[in-house]
Design a protein around this motif. Structure first.
Motif, short mmCIF file in Angstrom:
data_model
loop_
_atom_site.label_atom_id
_atom_site.label_comp_id
_atom_site.label_asym_id
_atom_site.label_seq_id
_atom_site.Cartn_x
_atom_site.Cartn_y
_atom_site.Cartn_z
N LEU A 7 5.79 9.62 2.00
CA LEU A 7 7.16 9.17 1.89
C LEU A 7 7.52 8.51 3.22
O LEU A 7 7.16 9.03 4.28
CB LEU A 7 8.12 10.33 1.62
N ASP A 33 8.14 6.39 -1.99
CA ASP A 33 9.58 6.16 -2.14
C ASP A 33 9.99 4.70 -2.01
O ASP A 33 11.05 4.31 -2.48
CB ASP A 33 10.38 7.02 -1.16
N THR A 34 9.16 3.88 -1.41
CA THR A 34 9.50 2.47 -1.25
C THR A 34 8.65 1.55 -2.14
O THR A 34 8.83 0.33 -2.11
CB THR A 34 9.35 2.02 0.22
N GLN A 40 5.15 3.26 -8.07
CA GLN A 40 5.75 4.57 -7.76
C GLN A 40 5.45 5.58 -8.86
O GLN A 40 5.05 6.71 -8.59
CB GLN A 40 7.25 4.41 -7.58
#
Length: 82
Positions: A7, A33-34, A40
């Motif tokens: 993360l 998370d990005t 994801q």
């Protein structure tokens, strides 16, 4: 090959990436998370499969997965791979 699921805001994830960089260990990193939605979703599914829970970082060396910040175990696994 080393792969890290991390993360972007996790201090232990940052510490692990710094350790790998310091030791000149090549790795591929997915900041879950990005990442875009499809990446994801796949990464979260893989983290769940590898770790048995939603925890970060998860480091994969060969077929072995390590939960959390475990630099000594990662280095040992790399020696076993060589």
């Amino acid at each position: 090959m080393v792969k890290v699921y991390a993360l972007s805001t996790c201090p232990w994830c940052k510490k692990l990436k710094q350790f790998l960089d310091l030791k000149n260990i090549a790795y591929e990193c997915v900041d879950v998370d990005t990442a875009e939605a499809g990446v994801q979703k796949a990464a979260l599914k893989e983290v769940d499969r590898l770790a048995g829970e939603r925890v970060f970082p998860v480091t994969v060396v060969g077929g072995r997965a390590f939960k959390g910040y475990q630099p000594e175990r990662i280095v040992e696994a790399l020696k076993d791979e060589a």
